[in-house]
Design an enzyme around this catalytic site. Structure first.
Site, mmCIF file in Angstrom:
data_model
loop_
_atom_site.group_PDB
_atom_site.id
_atom_site.type_symbol
_atom_site.label_atom_id
_atom_site.label_comp_id
_atom_site.label_asym_id
_atom_site.label_seq_id
_atom_site.Cartn_x
_atom_site.Cartn_y
_atom_site.Cartn_z
ATOM 1 N N ASP A 62 0.912 -1.145 0.130
ATOM 2 C CA ASP A 62 0.025 0.183 -0.171
ATOM 3 C C ASP A 62 0.975 1.205 -0.039
ATOM 4 O O ASP A 62 2.194 1.032 0.413
ATOM 5 C CB ASP A 62 -0.834 -0.020 1.155
ATOM 6 C CG ASP A 62 -1.807 1.275 1.384
ATOM 7 O OD1 ASP A 62 -2.488 1.511 0.497
ATOM 8 O OD2 ASP A 62 -1.948 1.622 2.483
ATOM 9 N N ASP A 88 -7.368 -1.388 4.241
ATOM 10 C CA ASP A 88 -6.894 -2.225 3.477
ATOM 11 C C ASP A 88 -7.114 -3.817 4.196
ATOM 12 O O ASP A 88 -6.513 -4.795 3.671
ATOM 13 C CB ASP A 88 -5.497 -2.368 2.986
ATOM 14 C CG ASP A 88 -4.497 -1.620 4.136
ATOM 15 O OD1 ASP A 88 -4.937 -1.674 5.301
ATOM 16 O OD2 ASP A 88 -3.605 -1.008 3.847
ATOM 17 N N ASP A 134 -0.951 -0.769 6.104
ATOM 18 C CA ASP A 134 -0.945 -0.119 7.510
ATOM 19 C C ASP A 134 -2.183 -0.216 8.318
ATOM 20 O O ASP A 134 -2.562 0.038 9.394
ATOM 21 C CB ASP A 134 -0.564 1.518 7.641
ATOM 22 C CG ASP A 134 -1.952 2.120 6.467
ATOM 23 O OD1 ASP A 134 -2.603 1.851 6.009
ATOM 24 O OD2 ASP A 134 -1.611 3.539 6.563
HETATM 25 P P1 ADP Z 1 -3.816 4.491 -0.297
HETATM 26 O O1 ADP Z 1 -4.185 3.422 -1.182
HETATM 27 O O2 ADP Z 1 -2.503 5.420 -0.877
HETATM 28 O O3 ADP Z 1 -3.284 4.181 1.247
HETATM 29 P P2 ADP Z 1 -6.273 5.205 0.222
HETATM 30 O O4 ADP Z 1 -7.040 4.135 -0.415
HETATM 31 O O5 ADP Z 1 -6.484 5.322 1.863
HETATM 32 O O6 ADP Z 1 -4.927 5.672 -0.087
HETATM 33 O O7 ADP Z 1 -7.161 6.640 -0.058
HETATM 34 C C1 ADP Z 1 -7.290 6.918 -1.431
HETATM 35 C C2 ADP Z 1 -7.333 8.324 -1.879
HETATM 36 O O8 ADP Z 1 -8.572 8.584 -1.435
HETATM 37 C C3 ADP Z 1 -6.385 9.334 -0.973
HETATM 38 O O9 ADP Z 1 -5.285 9.574 -1.905
HETATM 39 C C4 ADP Z 1 -7.576 10.464 -0.979
HETATM 40 O O10 ADP Z 1 -7.424 11.306 -2.357
HETATM 41 C C5 ADP Z 1 -8.730 9.901 -0.776
HETATM 42 N N1 ADP Z 1 -8.853 9.673 0.727
HETATM 43 C C6 ADP Z 1 -9.199 8.726 1.307
HETATM 44 N N2 ADP Z 1 -9.431 9.083 2.786
HETATM 45 C C7 ADP Z 1 -9.613 10.423 2.762
HETATM 46 C C8 ADP Z 1 -9.998 11.403 3.868
HETATM 47 N N3 ADP Z 1 -10.117 10.984 5.096
HETATM 48 N N4 ADP Z 1 -9.821 12.353 3.457
HETATM 49 C C9 ADP Z 1 -9.822 12.936 2.052
HETATM 50 N N5 ADP Z 1 -9.523 12.244 1.269
HETATM 51 C C10 ADP Z 1 -9.452 10.880 1.369
HETATM 52 MG MG MG Z 2 -3.951 3.080 3.113
#
Ligand code: ADP
Ligand code: MG
Length: 629
Positions: free
Chosen positions: A330, A527, A523
């Protein structure tokens, strides 16, 4: 020494004395054989009654060919052989063999005990007491008696007994027992502290946030205690092997006893000789070195990992890790720090502060790293705004009603979903868009930094033989690409929802190659489904986070990706030792079996060899405890 071991030693001593006495009685030749038999029966039962009882128990449970059964049948045979015409009595031999066997058992228990102890010592995190403040006084109580919300005092040199938040004082905490990390962690008012850390300098007052049973130290100890329950392939192989092997050995022993005498012309004269060989053959056939040393090897490997702050939930996962071919990461919080800094604010309808204000409100309850950063960028939380109906949309953002208006904070996918006309941004970084009642209000650019050891982690994984490293992220393509390039990842996929990550993992699972496994590292935020789907799910930064500890198969207490390469190395080392033990034990076994069948090894020597192999294999197994970072 444990009670049971002590009792066994006493039985060994009593039997030895009786044996010497009986030998003298036997030499005097004053007693008929039947009387001698009855006399020898006494030390035999003193030393072997529990083996016989075990054997009987196992036969009744349908497990006919156990180690105890083999010992029982061989020694009873040796006791009885003297009654055959032309045979020499073997009473001493029978008692002696049982004696050796028991001494071997004692050694085995001690070795196992030892490695268990060294693991628990390494994991010396169980606190003994807590100093709780009640009615102005400090009482020393059992940590189990302290309730959430009470305040405890942790003096320098003491272990933090339960998880909580510092309310007074500054200090540095030694987290080495939890994380394997020797650099102390500085804490002051407002910081979370975890049970199992040792307070190094100042006196701190901590408000308890979790009861003892749910605190980090208890969770870890529980995990380590249950780790040996997940059986690996290698261990199951041994059980299956023993199931086939023992009957084969019993049939061979019968053949050794009957076939040569049948062809010798004088059956009666040679039968007793071959019978004793067959019994010796039975005694040595027991695969105990294997049965004991392999699980012990895995146990030691798991112990070694926990020393480095890596919790492996079972030997099956250690085995899977040793075959890791694809490692999927991730991005946010895993390869990058997950601590975003706001680098630009581009409002459309309002001023910058108003935009940050809205974003911070909407993110009030989210645990996502992005949320924490946005809250930090606008810390003036205590105003009269109302925040209601908060809804977090995984992989997209958050939606909430602020002062009666529907505010969405998230990526372009979320903007499209509410029909807001979002504007692209030329800046690099993660772009967080904001919409109010479906009308675009602007965006905030935040950027994250790559962890200092991410690159090293990828390189080391390659060096350990991992073929493909892949990053999956919900973030923008631009950000994903620059991270992937900087780290030298083989592949990356951006703009994914949690379900999309599962799809990619499925695809990668299908293409990972035979005999290889796929590990996913996350983390624990957003996920859990992928963690569960991968062959091995690894969660990092688990100190204090129950969700990650529960969802993953392997838990890294701190958040350093380089630990992933380390655990793969530990897994390979452990598997290599387990294989050594299997080969060594089987090779010696076969050699002694042949010698026994040919009559070249007396029964006591055979048992001696057996015990020797076992002790060596057990010592070898404990090598898995050591692997430097
Ligand atoms: P990653 O796969 O990099 O861990 P996530 O799946 O957690 O990222 O989130 C993907 C995208 O969704 C983020 O890059 C952001 O644009 C948006 N996002 C997720 N959670 C939030 C939040 N709490 N506030 C704002 N944007 C969010
Ligand atoms: Mg993440």
């Amino acid at each position: 020494m444990e009670q049971e071991t002590r009792r066994k030693w006493i039985r060994v001593a009593v039997t030895s004395v009786l044996l010497v006495g009986l030998k003298i009685v036997e030499k005097s030749q004053r007693f008929p054989m039947l009387v001698l038999f009855l006399l020898y029966l006494v030390p035999y039962l003193v030393i072997g009654y529990d083996v016989l009882a075990e054997a009987w128990e196992e036969i009744r449970e349908g497990e006919v060919f156990s180690e105890d059964f083999l010992m029982g049948i061989a020694t009873i045979g040796a006791l009885a052989i003297g009654f055959l015409p032309g045979a020499k009595p073997e009473f001493t031999e029978a008692v002696f063999v049982m004696l050796f066997f028991q001494v071997g058992e004692i050694f085995e228990d001690m070795a196992e005990d030892n490695s268990r102890k060294s693991i628990t010592q390494l994991m010396d995190i169980r606190p003994d007491s807590a100093n709780v403040e009640r009615e102005g006084k400090i009482l020393v109580v059992d940590p189990g008696e302290v309730a959430v919300g009470e305040t405890i005092v942790v003096k320098p040199g003491e272990k933090v007994p339960m998880d909580g938040v510092v309310v007074e004082g500054v200090s540095s905490l030694d987290t080495v027992a939890l994380t394997g990390e020797s650099i102390p962690r500085e804490v002051s008012v407002g910081d979370a502290v975890y049970s199992g850390c040792v307070n190094q300098r100042g006196l701190i007052r901590v408000q308890v946030s979790k009861v003892f049973g749910e605190s980090t130290a208890s969770k870890i100890l529980e995990l380590v205690e249950h780790a040996s329950e997940g059986k690996s392939h290698s261990e199951r192989f041994i059980t299956r092997f023993a199931r086939v092997y023992t009957p084969v050995v019993v049939v061979s022993a019968i053949a050794v006893a009957f076939l040569p005498p049948l062809f010798s012309g004088d059956f009666l004269a040679s039968f007793s000789i071959w019978l004793i060989r067959a019994l010796t053959f039975l005694v040595v056939s027991c695969p105990c070195a294997l049965v004991i040393s392999v699980p012990l090897t895995f146990f030691s490997g798991i112990g070694c990992a926990s020393k480095h702050g890596i919790l492996v939930k079972g030997s099956n996962y250690l085995e899977a890790l040793s075959k890791a071919g694809v490692v999927v990461f991730d991005k946010t919080g895993t390869l990058t720090k997950g601590v975003f800094e706001v680098t630009a604010v581009h409002p459309s309808e309002m001023d910058e502060t108003q935009l940050l204000h809205l974003a911070a409100h909407v993110e009030r309850y989210s645990t996502h790293p992005i949320a924490a950063s946005l809250r930090a960028a606008y810390p003036h939380e205590s105003d009269t705004c109302t925040v209601e109906d908060v809804e977090e949309i995984a992989g997209q953002g958050v939606r909430a009603v602020v002062n009666g208006k529907v505010v969405c904070v998230g990526n372009t996918r979320l903007m499209d979903a509410v029909g807001a006309q979002w504007k692209p941004c030329e800046k690099t970084g993660t772009i967080i868009h904001v919409a109010v009642d479906g009308v675009y209000a602007g965006h905030i650019v935040i950027s994250d930094a790559i962890k200092s050891d991410s690159k090293e982690a990828i390189q080391n994984l390659k060096a350990e033989g991992v073929q493909r490293t892949v990053m999956l992220t919900g973030d923008r393509k631009e950000v994903a690409e620059s991270v992937a390039k900087a780290l030298g990842l083989d592949d990356w996929h951006a703009g994914l929802l949690p379900a999309g990550k599962v799809d990619w993992v499925e695809k990668l699972l299908a293409s990972k190659g035979k005999g290889r496994t796929l590990a996913f590292v996350g983390d624990g935020i957003n996920d859990a489904p992928v963690l569960a789907r991968a062959d091995v799910g690894i969660a990092m930064g688990a100190m204090g986070s129950d969700a990650a500890i529960d969802a993953a198969d392997v838990v890294l207490m701190d958040d350093r990706p380089s630990k992933i390469a380390l655990v793969v190395r530990i897994a390979r080392h452990t598997l290599a030792i387990a294989k050594e033990n299997v080969v060594f034990a089987i090779a010696v076994k076969v050699a002694v079996l042949i010698l026994a069948a040919l009559g070249l090894a007396p029964m006591w020597l055979a048992v001696f060899a057996d015990v020797g192999v076992m002790v060596l294999a057990v010592l070898n197994a404990t090598r898995a405890l050591k692997q430097r970072a």
